[in-house]
Scaffold this motif. Structure first.
Motif, PDB file in Angstrom:
ATOM      1  N   ASP A  17     -13.433  45.442  -0.553  1.00 19.03           N
ATOM      2  CA  ASP A  17     -12.505  44.168  -1.166  1.00 19.03           C
ATOM      3  C   ASP A  17     -11.283  44.152  -0.063  1.00 19.03           C
ATOM      4  OD1 ASP A  17     -11.738  42.189  -2.734  1.00 19.03           O
ATOM      5  OD2 ASP A  17     -10.352  43.556  -3.348  1.00 19.03           O
ATOM      6  N   THR A  18     -10.698  45.427   0.064  1.00 16.88           N
ATOM      7  CA  THR A  18      -9.331  45.564   0.659  1.00 16.88           C
ATOM      8  C   THR A  18      -9.778  44.857   2.178  1.00 16.88           C
ATOM      9  OG1 THR A  18      -8.777  47.118  -0.607  1.00 16.88           O
ATOM     10  CG2 THR A  18      -7.888  47.160   1.690  1.00 16.88           C
ATOM     11  N   SER A  19     -10.856  45.331   2.760  1.00 15.63           N
ATOM     12  CA  SER A  19     -10.956  45.094   4.032  1.00 15.63           C
ATOM     13  C   SER A  19     -11.685  43.553   4.306  1.00 15.63           C
ATOM     14  CB  SER A  19     -12.114  45.956   4.573  1.00 15.63           C
ATOM     15  OG  SER A  19     -13.417  45.677   4.152  1.00 15.63           O
ATOM     16  N   GLY A  20     -11.885  42.653   3.197  1.00 17.84           N
ATOM     17  CA  GLY A  20     -12.331  41.443   3.293  1.00 17.84           C
ATOM     18  C   GLY A  20     -13.928  41.641   3.709  1.00 17.84           C
ATOM     19  N   SER A  21     -14.487  42.665   3.827  1.00 22.72           N
ATOM     20  CA  SER A  21     -15.720  43.083   4.556  1.00 22.72           C
ATOM     21  C   SER A  21     -15.730  42.595   5.815  1.00 22.72           C
ATOM     22  CB  SER A  21     -16.809  42.160   3.455  1.00 22.72           C
ATOM     23  OG  SER A  21     -17.011  42.752   2.250  1.00 22.72           O
ATOM     24  N   LEU A  22     -14.637  42.708   6.568  1.00 25.85           N
ATOM     25  CA  LEU A  22     -14.564  42.283   8.008  1.00 25.85           C
ATOM     26  C   LEU A  22     -14.529  43.656   8.837  1.00 25.85           C
ATOM     27  CD1 LEU A  22     -11.746  39.757   7.646  1.00 25.85           C
ATOM     28  CD2 LEU A  22     -14.240  39.370   8.045  1.00 25.85           C
ATOM     29  N   THR A  23     -14.578  44.742   8.208  1.00 27.14           N
ATOM     30  CA  THR A  23     -14.641  46.008   9.143  1.00 27.14           C
ATOM     31  C   THR A  23     -16.003  46.658   9.318  1.00 27.14           C
ATOM     32  OG1 THR A  23     -14.285  47.234   6.999  1.00 27.14           O
ATOM     33  CG2 THR A  23     -12.297  46.544   8.269  1.00 27.14           C
ATOM     34  N   SER A  24     -16.265  47.567   9.941  1.00 26.66           N
ATOM     35  CA  SER A  24     -17.514  48.356   9.921  1.00 26.66           C
ATOM     36  C   SER A  24     -17.478  49.265   8.964  1.00 26.66           C
ATOM     37  CB  SER A  24     -17.348  48.982  11.440  1.00 26.66           C
ATOM     38  OG  SER A  24     -17.481  48.197  12.239  1.00 26.66           O
ATOM     39  N   MET A  25     -18.509  48.827   8.015  1.00 27.77           N
ATOM     40  CA  MET A  25     -18.443  49.793   6.654  1.00 27.77           C
ATOM     41  C   MET A  25     -20.116  50.366   6.851  1.00 27.77           C
ATOM     42  SD  MET A  25     -17.046  47.633   3.481  1.00 27.77           S
ATOM     43  CE  MET A  25     -17.744  46.178   3.847  1.00 27.77           C
ATOM     44  N   TYR A  26     -20.058  51.602   6.368  1.00 25.65           N
ATOM     45  CA  TYR A  26     -21.559  52.094   6.230  1.00 25.65           C
ATOM     46  C   TYR A  26     -21.573  52.777   4.878  1.00 25.65           C
ATOM     47  CZ  TYR A  26     -18.800  56.193   6.982  1.00 25.65           C
ATOM     48  OH  TYR A  26     -17.743  57.514   6.803  1.00 25.65           O
ATOM     49  N   GLN A  27     -22.938  52.886   4.469  1.00 22.47           N
ATOM     50  CA  GLN A  27     -23.265  53.274   3.076  1.00 22.47           C
ATOM     51  C   GLN A  27     -22.892  54.864   3.016  1.00 22.47           C
ATOM     52  OE1 GLN A  27     -24.749  51.610   0.510  1.00 22.47           O
ATOM     53  NE2 GLN A  27     -24.387  53.918  -0.698  1.00 22.47           N
ATOM     54  N   PHE A  28     -21.944  55.061   1.966  1.00 22.33           N
ATOM     55  CA  PHE A  28     -21.607  56.517   1.937  1.00 22.33           C
ATOM     56  C   PHE A  28     -22.936  57.246   1.240  1.00 22.33           C
ATOM     57  CE2 PHE A  28     -20.311  59.828  -1.239  1.00 22.33           C
ATOM     58  CZ  PHE A  28     -19.454  60.435  -0.448  1.00 22.33           C
ATOM     59  N   ASP A  29     -22.705  58.682   1.964  1.00 24.29           N
ATOM     60  CA  ASP A  29     -23.769  59.498   1.407  1.00 24.29           C
ATOM     61  C   ASP A  29     -23.013  60.771   0.843  1.00 24.29           C
ATOM     62  OD1 ASP A  29     -26.046  61.492   1.455  1.00 24.29           O
ATOM     63  OD2 ASP A  29     -27.130  60.183   2.696  1.00 24.29           O
ATOM     64  N   GLN A  30     -23.372  61.107  -0.197  1.00 22.11           N
ATOM     65  CA  GLN A  30     -23.041  62.276  -0.908  1.00 22.11           C
ATOM     66  C   GLN A  30     -23.230  63.594  -0.092  1.00 22.11           C
ATOM     67  OE1 GLN A  30     -23.516  62.693  -5.083  1.00 22.11           O
ATOM     68  NE2 GLN A  30     -22.507  60.498  -5.591  1.00 22.11           N
ATOM     69  N   ASP A  31     -24.202  63.694   0.485  1.00 22.74           N
ATOM     70  CA  ASP A  31     -24.562  64.964   1.511  1.00 22.74           C
ATOM     71  C   ASP A  31     -23.766  64.926   2.489  1.00 22.74           C
ATOM     72  OD1 ASP A  31     -26.044  65.936   4.181  1.00 22.74           O
ATOM     73  OD2 ASP A  31     -27.156  66.972   2.244  1.00 22.74           O
ATOM     74  N   PHE A  32     -22.734  65.910   2.950  1.00 24.02           N
ATOM     75  CA  PHE A  32     -21.759  65.946   3.851  1.00 24.02           C
ATOM     76  C   PHE A  32     -22.303  65.857   5.302  1.00 24.02           C
ATOM     77  CE2 PHE A  32     -19.327  68.321   0.518  1.00 24.02           C
ATOM     78  CZ  PHE A  32     -18.499  67.170   0.210  1.00 24.02           C
ATOM     79  N   ASN A  33     -23.583  66.440   5.740  1.00 23.01           N
ATOM     80  CA  ASN A  33     -23.970  66.292   6.874  1.00 23.01           C
ATOM     81  C   ASN A  33     -24.795  65.007   7.171  1.00 23.01           C
ATOM     82  OD1 ASN A  33     -23.497  68.940   7.813  1.00 23.01           O
ATOM     83  ND2 ASN A  33     -25.329  69.858   6.739  1.00 23.01           N
ATOM     84  N   ALA A  34     -25.259  64.619   6.391  1.00 30.07           N
ATOM     85  CA  ALA A  34     -25.758  63.045   6.239  1.00 30.07           C
ATOM     86  C   ALA A  34     -24.930  62.027   6.534  1.00 30.07           C
ATOM     87  CB  ALA A  34     -26.449  62.561   5.009  1.00 30.07           C
ATOM     88  N   HIS A  35     -23.751  62.183   5.753  1.00 33.90           N
ATOM     89  CA  HIS A  35     -22.399  61.309   5.944  1.00 33.90           C
ATOM     90  C   HIS A  35     -22.120  61.250   7.270  1.00 33.90           C
ATOM     91  CE1 HIS A  35     -18.827  59.119   4.114  1.00 33.90           C
ATOM     92  NE2 HIS A  35     -18.588  59.626   5.105  1.00 33.90           N
ATOM     93  N   ALA A  36     -21.872  62.634   7.710  1.00 33.92           N
ATOM     94  CA  ALA A  36     -21.256  62.866   9.236  1.00 33.92           C
ATOM     95  C   ALA A  36     -21.985  62.340  10.282  1.00 33.92           C
ATOM     96  CB  ALA A  36     -20.987  64.473   9.388  1.00 33.92           C
ATOM     97  N   ASN A  37     -23.384  62.209  10.114  1.00 37.60           N
ATOM     98  CA  ASN A  37     -24.281  61.755  11.196  1.00 37.60           C
ATOM     99  C   ASN A  37     -24.334  60.245  11.008  1.00 37.60           C
ATOM    100  OD1 ASN A  37     -25.276  64.220  12.350  1.00 37.60           O
ATOM    101  ND2 ASN A  37     -26.639  64.368  10.501  1.00 37.60           N
TER     102      ASN A  37
END
Length: 89
Positions: A17-37
């Motif tokens: 909402d803050t970004s107005g969906s105009l930024t590069s968003m990605y799906q959060f992953d709770q697994d830290f390694n997957a998130h980092a990748n």
């Protein structure tokens, strides 16, 4: 956004909402390694395209959006209106 830079972040909480969906968003992953990748892949892609003329024009648009939406005078008026309304109740 207001600095005219590409913003990359997960889709947590109010960031979309803050970004107005105009930024590069990605799906959060709770697994830290997957998130980092995932973050690495998005960041690597952004580095590859950020200097492209189309990307620069888009970032100017995003900057304009952020500057308009989060203008301190506009936000201050909204807060004043809210507080005045609460005070009157």
């Amino acid at each position: 956004m207001s600095a005219g830079l590409m913003c990359i972040h997960p889709n947590l909480a109010g960031l979309s909402d803050t970004s107005g969906s105009l930024t590069s968003m990605y799906q959060f992953d709770q697994d830290f390694n997957a998130h980092a990748n995932i973050f690495y892949q998005i960041l690597d892609n952004a580095i590859g395209v950020v200097n492209n003329e189309n990307a620069q024009n888009y970032l100017k648009y995003v900057k304009s959006y952020a500057d308009n939406r989060f203008n301190i005078n506009k936000i201050a008026r909204q807060w004043e209106d809210l507080l005045t309304g609460l005070k009157m109740q």
